[in-house]
Design a protein around this motif. Sequence first.
Motif, PDB file in Angstrom:
ATOM      1  N   ASP A   4     -45.723  56.387  14.390  1.00  0.00           N
ATOM      2  CA  ASP A   4     -46.827  55.465  14.652  1.00  0.00           C
ATOM      3  C   ASP A   4     -47.081  55.333  16.152  1.00  0.00           C
ATOM      4  O   ASP A   4     -48.223  55.387  16.611  1.00  0.00           O
ATOM      5  CB  ASP A   4     -46.504  54.100  14.046  1.00  0.00           C
ATOM      6  CG  ASP A   4     -47.488  53.027  14.488  1.00  0.00           C
ATOM      7  OD1 ASP A   4     -48.639  53.046  14.003  1.00  0.00           O
ATOM      8  OD2 ASP A   4     -47.117  52.188  15.337  1.00  0.00           O
ATOM      9  N   THR A   5     -46.023  55.190  16.937  1.00  0.00           N
ATOM     10  CA  THR A   5     -46.166  55.044  18.390  1.00  0.00           C
ATOM     11  C   THR A   5     -46.740  56.306  19.008  1.00  0.00           C
ATOM     12  O   THR A   5     -47.596  56.245  19.902  1.00  0.00           O
ATOM     13  CB  THR A   5     -44.802  54.708  19.021  1.00  0.00           C
ATOM     14  OG1 THR A   5     -44.302  53.499  18.450  1.00  0.00           O
ATOM     15  CG2 THR A   5     -44.932  54.531  20.525  1.00  0.00           C
ATOM     16  N   CYS A   6     -46.284  57.459  18.556  1.00  0.00           N
ATOM     17  CA  CYS A   6     -46.815  58.724  19.078  1.00  0.00           C
ATOM     18  C   CYS A   6     -48.320  58.848  18.810  1.00  0.00           C
ATOM     19  O   CYS A   6     -49.096  59.250  19.692  1.00  0.00           O
ATOM     20  CB  CYS A   6     -46.087  59.902  18.450  1.00  0.00           C
ATOM     21  SG  CYS A   6     -44.369  60.067  18.983  1.00  0.00           S
ATOM     22  N   ARG A   8     -50.430  56.393  18.344  1.00  0.00           N
ATOM     23  CA  ARG A   8     -51.135  55.409  19.169  1.00  0.00           C
ATOM     24  C   ARG A   8     -51.271  55.889  20.610  1.00  0.00           C
ATOM     25  O   ARG A   8     -52.326  55.731  21.244  1.00  0.00           O
ATOM     26  CB  ARG A   8     -50.398  54.066  19.126  1.00  0.00           C
ATOM     27  CG  ARG A   8     -50.483  53.388  17.793  1.00  0.00           C
ATOM     28  CD  ARG A   8     -49.709  52.073  17.745  1.00  0.00           C
ATOM     29  NE  ARG A   8     -49.753  51.541  16.389  1.00  0.00           N
ATOM     30  CZ  ARG A   8     -50.764  50.822  15.910  1.00  0.00           C
ATOM     31  NH1 ARG A   8     -51.774  50.521  16.708  1.00  0.00           N
ATOM     32  NH2 ARG A   8     -50.747  50.387  14.675  1.00  0.00           N
ATOM     33  N   LEU A   9     -50.217  56.484  21.148  1.00  0.00           N
ATOM     34  CA  LEU A   9     -50.278  56.958  22.529  1.00  0.00           C
ATOM     35  C   LEU A   9     -51.234  58.147  22.655  1.00  0.00           C
ATOM     36  O   LEU A   9     -51.933  58.280  23.675  1.00  0.00           O
ATOM     37  CB  LEU A   9     -48.879  57.333  23.009  1.00  0.00           C
ATOM     38  CG  LEU A   9     -47.903  56.164  23.182  1.00  0.00           C
ATOM     39  CD1 LEU A   9     -46.532  56.675  23.612  1.00  0.00           C
ATOM     40  CD2 LEU A   9     -48.435  55.156  24.198  1.00  0.00           C
ATOM     41  N   ALA A  47     -51.703  50.169  22.280  1.00  0.00           N
ATOM     42  CA  ALA A  47     -50.384  50.049  22.892  1.00  0.00           C
ATOM     43  C   ALA A  47     -49.763  48.684  22.639  1.00  0.00           C
ATOM     44  O   ALA A  47     -48.544  48.554  22.472  1.00  0.00           O
ATOM     45  CB  ALA A  47     -50.491  50.303  24.397  1.00  0.00           C
ATOM     46  N   SER A  50     -47.767  48.054  19.242  1.00  0.00           N
ATOM     47  CA  SER A  50     -46.665  48.961  18.885  1.00  0.00           C
ATOM     48  C   SER A  50     -45.324  48.274  19.106  1.00  0.00           C
ATOM     49  O   SER A  50     -44.995  47.873  20.229  1.00  0.00           O
ATOM     50  CB  SER A  50     -46.738  50.228  19.735  1.00  0.00           C
ATOM     51  OG  SER A  50     -45.610  51.039  19.502  1.00  0.00           O
ATOM     52  N   LEU A  52     -42.327  49.526  19.169  1.00  0.00           N
ATOM     53  CA  LEU A  52     -41.409  50.285  19.996  1.00  0.00           C
ATOM     54  C   LEU A  52     -41.694  50.114  21.489  1.00  0.00           C
ATOM     55  O   LEU A  52     -40.772  50.138  22.309  1.00  0.00           O
ATOM     56  CB  LEU A  52     -41.463  51.769  19.622  1.00  0.00           C
ATOM     57  CG  LEU A  52     -40.894  52.145  18.258  1.00  0.00           C
ATOM     58  CD1 LEU A  52     -40.874  53.656  18.092  1.00  0.00           C
ATOM     59  CD2 LEU A  52     -39.476  51.595  18.087  1.00  0.00           C
ATOM     60  N   LEU A  53     -42.955  49.945  21.855  1.00  0.00           N
ATOM     61  CA  LEU A  53     -43.287  49.756  23.276  1.00  0.00           C
ATOM     62  C   LEU A  53     -42.865  48.376  23.772  1.00  0.00           C
ATOM     63  O   LEU A  53     -42.556  48.205  24.949  1.00  0.00           O
ATOM     64  CB  LEU A  53     -44.783  49.960  23.496  1.00  0.00           C
ATOM     65  CG  LEU A  53     -45.302  51.382  23.226  1.00  0.00           C
ATOM     66  CD1 LEU A  53     -46.794  51.462  23.506  1.00  0.00           C
ATOM     67  CD2 LEU A  53     -44.549  52.411  24.071  1.00  0.00           C
ATOM     68  N   SER A 190     -52.924  53.606  12.787  1.00  0.00           N
ATOM     69  CA  SER A 190     -52.857  54.474  13.959  1.00  0.00           C
ATOM     70  C   SER A 190     -53.407  55.862  13.653  1.00  0.00           C
ATOM     71  O   SER A 190     -54.104  56.467  14.472  1.00  0.00           O
ATOM     72  CB  SER A 190     -51.418  54.573  14.471  1.00  0.00           C
ATOM     73  OG  SER A 190     -50.553  55.072  13.469  1.00  0.00           O
TER      74      SER A 190
END
Length: 346
Positions: A4-6, A8-9, A47, A50, A52-53, A190
């Motif tokens: 998910d974070t990847c 989004r980035l 961002a 997320s 993780l961020l 995302s």
Amino acid sequence: MLLDTCLRLLAAGQLLLIVLVVGRGAAPWRIRGVTMLLLVGIAAYLANVSPLLDLWRSPLWAPVQLASQSVPLLLWLFTHLLLERPVDRRVLIASAVAVVACWADFQIAIHWTYRPPVAANIAFHLLSAALTLHAIWIAWRERGDDLIERRRMFRVGFVLLVGIQALGVIIAESWYGFAHTDGWLMLAQSAGTLVSVLLMGAVFLSSNGDLLFDADAAPPPRPALSPAEQVLNGKLEAAIAACVYREPGLGIGALAERLEVPEHRLRALINQRLGYRNFSAFLNAHRIADARAWLSDPAKVALPVLTIAMDLGYGSLAPFNRAFRDATGQTPTDFRRAAFAVPGNP
């Protein structure tokens, strides 16, 4: 969560690349600036949510959160500028104050009182839903005005795409709260956002500047018409002589149907041959010409300005005043007063 974070980035990076492209474009600074702020706000939201961020522990979290919460208001403002609609400053200022107030309450709740900002959340989501729905309604209502087919489809599609995505976020946050961490829901969000951003980027990165705005670069009229265009132009001139432009709510689709011609051919004639950038400009050119004649006609000197506006096809006085002032630099009342002014009298 890592996937998910990847996603989004990746989407945020693509948005920032589009921001650079828009910033170097030739559109007026207002539409460029609001477009860039809107895209940065969407990237900030991607961002911000997320897990993780973990941005809420960062000193950058406050501005990122403000940019994120400003997206519905920026979408509303962007839609008005993109479709050349007047912006109600009272709504703009009141909405901006409300967004900042909700953001401040959120900051206080997180860092000071450690309480859930329930009232601010409800107010923010209601305001966001209202602004987003209004933007979508404007885009759908004005979908036929632009005479350049590619730009018309892009303008409406862009607003609808961002608006529907924003509505999905508002609904999810209203149900789960700002800090929802349902893995599958966030992954779907995302992934869907990345696909939308990639489509948006494919258009922006391979296009010229007229997708946003080209009011200052309307195509000049071309003197030589093809035989088919001459026939179509003759039909259009006959309709103008019959004052079809005075009909309230007249759209280019209805006019094409009346002339019994394909809509795309009529769009091309009015834009590429007659030099009008959109259908509203075409209508206003003929309506304002009549308005100038009527306002300087002694036989109509007692006719109220509102009556003139309604007879010319305007739904109310405000759009008539605005169109007349844009064309002449005067209000209709001032124009009439100047037309009948006696030389030497103030």
